[in-house]
Write an enzyme that holds these catalytic residues in place. Structure first.
Site, PDB file in Angstrom:
ATOM      1  N   ARG A 283      44.242  54.233 -28.756  1.00 34.51           N
ATOM      2  CA  ARG A 283      44.629  54.112 -27.345  1.00 34.51           C
ATOM      3  C   ARG A 283      45.087  52.688 -27.125  1.00 34.51           C
ATOM      4  O   ARG A 283      44.366  51.745 -27.425  1.00 34.51           O
ATOM      5  CB  ARG A 283      43.510  54.554 -26.404  1.00 34.51           C
ATOM      6  CG  ARG A 283      42.310  53.667 -26.313  1.00 34.51           C
ATOM      7  CD  ARG A 283      41.419  53.997 -25.123  1.00 34.51           C
ATOM      8  NE  ARG A 283      40.029  53.669 -25.389  1.00 34.51           N
ATOM      9  CZ  ARG A 283      39.530  52.442 -25.367  1.00 34.51           C
ATOM     10  NH1 ARG A 283      40.290  51.411 -25.081  1.00 34.51           N
ATOM     11  NH2 ARG A 283      38.253  52.236 -25.622  1.00 34.51           N
TER      12      ARG A 283
ATOM     13  N   HIS B 280      39.946  51.681 -21.995  1.00 32.83           N
ATOM     14  CA  HIS B 280      39.412  53.050 -21.912  1.00 32.83           C
ATOM     15  C   HIS B 280      39.905  53.752 -20.649  1.00 32.83           C
ATOM     16  O   HIS B 280      40.309  54.904 -20.674  1.00 32.83           O
ATOM     17  CB  HIS B 280      37.881  53.007 -21.915  1.00 32.83           C
ATOM     18  CG  HIS B 280      37.262  54.325 -21.595  1.00 32.83           C
ATOM     19  ND1 HIS B 280      37.254  55.366 -22.483  1.00 32.83           N
ATOM     20  CD2 HIS B 280      36.690  54.796 -20.468  1.00 32.83           C
ATOM     21  CE1 HIS B 280      36.666  56.411 -21.922  1.00 32.83           C
ATOM     22  NE2 HIS B 280      36.328  56.090 -20.692  1.00 32.83           N
TER      23      HIS B 280
ATOM     24  N   TYR C  81      35.884  43.739 -26.271  1.00 30.88           N
ATOM     25  CA  TYR C  81      35.422  44.351 -27.519  1.00 30.88           C
ATOM     26  C   TYR C  81      36.534  44.651 -28.526  1.00 30.88           C
ATOM     27  O   TYR C  81      36.253  45.139 -29.616  1.00 30.88           O
ATOM     28  CB  TYR C  81      34.624  45.626 -27.220  1.00 30.88           C
ATOM     29  CG  TYR C  81      35.395  46.673 -26.428  1.00 30.88           C
ATOM     30  CD1 TYR C  81      36.260  47.571 -27.066  1.00 30.88           C
ATOM     31  CD2 TYR C  81      35.261  46.763 -25.047  1.00 30.88           C
ATOM     32  CE1 TYR C  81      36.975  48.513 -26.343  1.00 30.88           C
ATOM     33  CE2 TYR C  81      35.971  47.704 -24.315  1.00 30.88           C
ATOM     34  CZ  TYR C  81      36.820  48.576 -24.972  1.00 30.88           C
ATOM     35  OH  TYR C  81      37.523  49.516 -24.260  1.00 30.88           O
TER      36      TYR C  81
HETATM   37  C1  LIG Z   1      27.792  63.135 -21.377  1.00 30.07           C
HETATM   38  C2  LIG Z   1      28.560  61.910 -21.054  1.00 30.07           C
HETATM   39  N1  LIG Z   1      28.028  60.711 -21.324  1.00 30.07           N
HETATM   40  C3  LIG Z   1      28.696  59.580 -21.010  1.00 30.07           C
HETATM   41  C4  LIG Z   1      29.924  59.635 -20.419  1.00 30.07           C
HETATM   42  C5  LIG Z   1      30.661  58.349 -20.026  1.00 30.07           C
HETATM   43  N2  LIG Z   1      31.856  58.208 -20.857  1.00 30.07           N
HETATM   44  C6  LIG Z   1      33.070  58.585 -20.398  1.00 30.07           C
HETATM   45  S1  LIG Z   1      34.221  58.467 -21.556  1.00 30.07           S
HETATM   46  C7  LIG Z   1      33.146  57.863 -22.703  1.00 30.07           C
HETATM   47  C8  LIG Z   1      33.626  57.545 -24.076  1.00 30.07           C
HETATM   48  C9  LIG Z   1      34.272  58.706 -24.728  1.00 30.07           C
HETATM   49  O1  LIG Z   1      34.809  58.343 -25.948  1.00 30.07           O
HETATM   50  P1  LIG Z   1      35.567  59.369 -26.877  1.00 30.07           P
HETATM   51  O2  LIG Z   1      34.841  60.673 -26.910  1.00 30.07           O
HETATM   52  O3  LIG Z   1      35.748  58.707 -28.181  1.00 30.07           O
HETATM   53  O4  LIG Z   1      36.960  59.631 -26.176  1.00 30.07           O
HETATM   54  P2  LIG Z   1      38.091  58.566 -25.763  1.00 30.07           P
HETATM   55  O5  LIG Z   1      37.807  58.180 -24.352  1.00 30.07           O
HETATM   56  O6  LIG Z   1      38.005  57.412 -26.709  1.00 30.07           O
HETATM   57  O7  LIG Z   1      39.379  59.281 -25.866  1.00 30.07           O
HETATM   58  C10 LIG Z   1      31.878  57.754 -22.144  1.00 30.07           C
HETATM   59  C11 LIG Z   1      30.702  57.234 -22.851  1.00 30.07           C
HETATM   60  C12 LIG Z   1      30.449  60.911 -20.149  1.00 30.07           C
HETATM   61  N3  LIG Z   1      31.651  61.082 -19.561  1.00 30.07           N
HETATM   62  N4  LIG Z   1      29.753  62.027 -20.476  1.00 30.07           N
END
Ligand SMILES: Cc1ncc(C[n+]2csc(CCOP(=O)(O)OP(=O)(O)O)c2C)c(N)n1
Lengths: 325, 376
Positions: free
Chosen positions: B269, B273, B282
């Site tokens: 990405r 985020h 980071y």
């Molecule tokens: C159950 C849950 N825990 C925490 C979050 C908060 N949160 C939103 S996105 C994220 C990171 C997700 O990372 P990834 O699965 O690698 O997807 P990316 O955003 O990198 O595409 C977190 C911790 C959430 N949405 N759902």
């Protein structure tokens, strides 16, 4: 003393607790280098390193479950759940493990731990970034539940929670993270005892009972009432389990009218519990039925984010009803 | 029909790749797509990037509250979309899948309506931005809790197997999602049932600030498929055609009753985020810059140019058309107007509870008492 926001106070208090007791460790998503997505653990990774500030995999079950195991081994874990809405994948660990450990082992094992989580709406986050899940925890024997509404209360309650002997669900009103600022003392103990609430205003016309983020609108409503010559007694519960039954019953019995305020959904809520207790204990002292001003029995909406919150107008409307009764 | 030469090797060390950085075709089989299809794929890449940039802008202007940029993920998402039979296969996406939603035909007015929470949103303004869904397109409405959609995706795939009509399901998620219990529950059940589902991990190596090293001790994610009795594929997620052909072959296999698969697409990405994040804390800017060098859109354009049939004029025309399309969609979504306040009470259950009816009455009375207009 400089003004400190709610979220800075959390970080600062954790820093002090970690310095005081090396058994205190933090774990959660992004709590390390990122300092937490709300910065509630800012600077702690630099100060204490990756062994005491642990960036976890994306699993709430792992976070809460591991905290139980760490606690059993003598640590004092403080876990962060990024949003209260995301506690549910870890719900089983909290409800089945943390809450029942002492009971099922006949007191042999305990889980002194804190699970912090930002809760509440008004931040345009939709239903998975706005919920108030306190009723689930209040309904789970073995857990203590606290939802402080000001920076100094957060500090005092967090000190108590970290040093206590039970699992504590520590809800933080994210809407007030930056909006709420106070002069907060540093480096002195200021423990706020479990189960003790506080009177924020004194008055004889009506009692308003609230906690957490809704305290803000409740106090605004009290101010508006004062302009109209109506004196509200305002109680901030702080702790939701155990809660300050003595204080609430004493004030409600003295005043005879009460309105309860919280943004959590209406049915089966913390307010339902307080209202039922009032009815059971001091019914004959009441001049009007206790009224609840709450969120609705809907998921938290996105577009009508503000309308969902019990704002001053809805509180004033309920107060008028109990006064006119 | 998929020929043997188009089948791919699971659990490879190196990512499966069909076009290289210069746009040259690397496949052991000829690319069998016609110009119209390839140009449609390219248009989706360009459109998705333009939508993404517009969303970032709208967020800065305060017109939407949040964005989760898909920039860098487009090839994975558009390649996946084109391998689907839209309207028949089911899609269980996550919040970063704007390009996927666009490429299966989610109307842009609905997209911007969802992002702004206006009446143009088919979901009636219920969710925060970046939460697509469509009944017609069989896009299972996104839920924010990570990995919570995976078990449902498995269930839909099992139902497809029972129905026997040869349909399949695609379920996407990020690398962080692979740590949730729901992720394992879903893959395990799908494996046990031989359900027709392809799980797609868009591995951008970060879950907000947590890098893959701290997410798992596993050497890569595709390998996790092994334990659930399904093949795992490592694919260059910035190579649109690699993503497309792998997905096409796995969906055909699933339709033929060969069961589920896991695909790890390596992406990046470009942005933080979300609009609420500061990635400078980071991530090394040099790392971001290095990944941008491998941009999937540039690479695919080189492939098209090398193949013939795509030139500067076609590019200019496409870019102008895309800008117009986006402008018009934003305008229409905004013009649809805000959703009425009382819509918040609808759709909770098949019939409102008496409790909710009463709450709604009291809400209306309080608003009226405060002198608000309750007509809407
Ligand atoms: C159950 C849950 N825990 C925490 C979050 C908060 N949160 C939103 S996105 C994220 C990171 C997700 O990372 P990834 O699965 O690698 O997807 P990316 O955003 O990198 O595409 C977190 C911790 C959430 N949405 N759902």
């Amino acid at each position: 003393m400089a003004l400190q926001t709610y979220v800075q106070t959390i970080a600062r208090t954790l820093m002090e607790e970690m310095r005081r007791d090396e058994r205190v460790v933090l774990l959660g998503q992004d709590v390390g280098r990122r300092g937490g997505v709300f910065l509630a653990t800012e600077h702690l990774f630099d100060a204490f390193g990756p062994d005491r500030v642990i960036d976890t995999p994306l699993s709430e079950a792992a976070i809460i479950g591991a905290a139980v195991g760490m606690a059993v081994h003598g640590l004092r874990p403080v876990a962060e759940i990024q949003f209260a809405d995301y506690v549910f994948p870890g719900f089983d660990q909290l409800v089945s493990q943390a809450a029942k450990l002492r009971y099922r082992s006949g007191g042999a094992f305990t889980a002194p731990m804190v699970v912090r989580m930002p809760a509440g709406g008004g931040v345009k986050g939709g239903h998975h970034h706005s919920q108030n899940p306190e009723a689930h925890f209040v309904h789970t024997p073995g857990l203590q539940v606290v939802y402080p509404s000001t920076p100094s209360d957060a500090r005092g309650c967090l000190q108590t929670a970290v040093r206590g002997d039970d699992p504590v669900v520590f809800l933080e009103p994210k809407r007030l993270y930056r909006a709420s600022k106070e002069e907060v003392p540093r480096d002195v103990d200021q423990l706020l005892p479990v189960g003790v609430g506080v009177r924020r205003r004194e008055g004889d016309d009506v009692v308003l009972v609230s906690y957490g983020a809704s305290m803000r609108e409740t106090l605004q409503a009290a101010e508006a009432l004062a302009q109209q010559g109506i004196a509200a007694d305002v109680i901030d519960l702080r702790w939701l389990m155990p809660w300050d039954q003595a204080l609430v019953l004493e004030r409600v019995a003295a005043v005879g009218r009460v309105v309860l305020v919280s943004e959590a959904p209406h049915s089966g809520s913390m307010l339902s519990e307080v209202a039922a207790t009032i009815a059971e204990e001091v019914l004959d002292m009441l001049e009007a039925p206790p009224l609840r001003v709450s969120g609705f029995d809907t998921p938290y909406p996105y577009a009508q984010d503000r309308a969902y919150l019990p704002g001053p107008n809805r509180i004033l409307y309920a107060v008028q009803q109990v006064l006119d009764y | 029909m998929i020929t043997d030469a188009q089948r791919f090797q699971p659990f490879s060390e190196e990512p499966i790749r069909l076009i290289d950085q210069s746009g040259a075709w690397l496949g052991a089989f000829p690319c069998d797509l016609d110009d119209a299809t390839l140009h449609a794929m390219y248009r989706h890449l360009v459109l998705a990037r333009a939508v993404d940039e517009r969303l970032v802008l709208l967020q800065r202007l305060g017109k939407i509250s949040f964005t989760a940029s898909a920039a860098g993920h487009e090839a994975a998402q558009v390649g996946t979309a084109h391998a689907l039979r839209v309207g028949r296969d089911w899609i269980f996406p996550y919040y970063r899948d704007t390009a996927l939603a666009i490429a299966v035909g989610w109307p842009l007015v609905e997209l911007f309506g969802q992002m702004m929470g206006t009446r143009a949103d088919a979901a009636r303004g219920r969710q925060m931005p970046a939460h697509p869904g469509s009944r017609d397109l069989r896009i299972f409405t996104v839920a924010s809790p990570i990995a919570s959609h995976l078990p449902a995706a498995t269930g839909t795939a099992i139902a497809q197997k029972l129905a026997g009509a040869g349909d399949a399901t695609v379920c996407t998620f990020g690398d962080g999602a692979t740590s949730e219990g729901d992720w394992h529950a879903a893959l395990n059940f799908a494996g046990a049932q031989g359900a027709p589902i392809v799980f797609v991990c868009e591995n951008n190596r970060y879950a907000i600030s947590v890098d893959l090293r701290h997410q798992t001790g596993s050497d890569g994610l595709a390998v996790k498929a092994h334990a659930y009795g399904m093949p795992g594929y490592l694919v260059d997620g910035m190579d649109l055609l690699a993503c497309y052909y792998v997905m096409r072959s796995l969906l055909e296999a699933a339709r033929d009753g060969l069961g589920p698969a896991l695909v790890e697409m390596t992406v990046y990405r470009y942005g933080p985020h979300s609009s609420a994040d500061d990635d400078s804390v980071y991530r090394d800017p040099a790392e971001v810059a290095a990944w941008r060098e491998r941009d999937p859109i540039v690479r695919f354009r080189r492939f098209l140019t090398a193949r013939g049939g795509w030139d500067e004029a076609a590019e200019r025309e496409l870019r102008a058309a895309v800008t117009r399309t986006v402008d018009e969609a934003v305008e229409a979504a905004e013009a649809a107007g805000p959703v009425p306040v009382e819509w918040l009470f609808d759709d909770v259950s098949s019939r409102p509870t008496p409790q909710l009816e009463r709450q709604r009455e009291r809400f209306r009375a309080a608003r009226r008492a405060a002198g608000e207009d309750v007509a809407d």
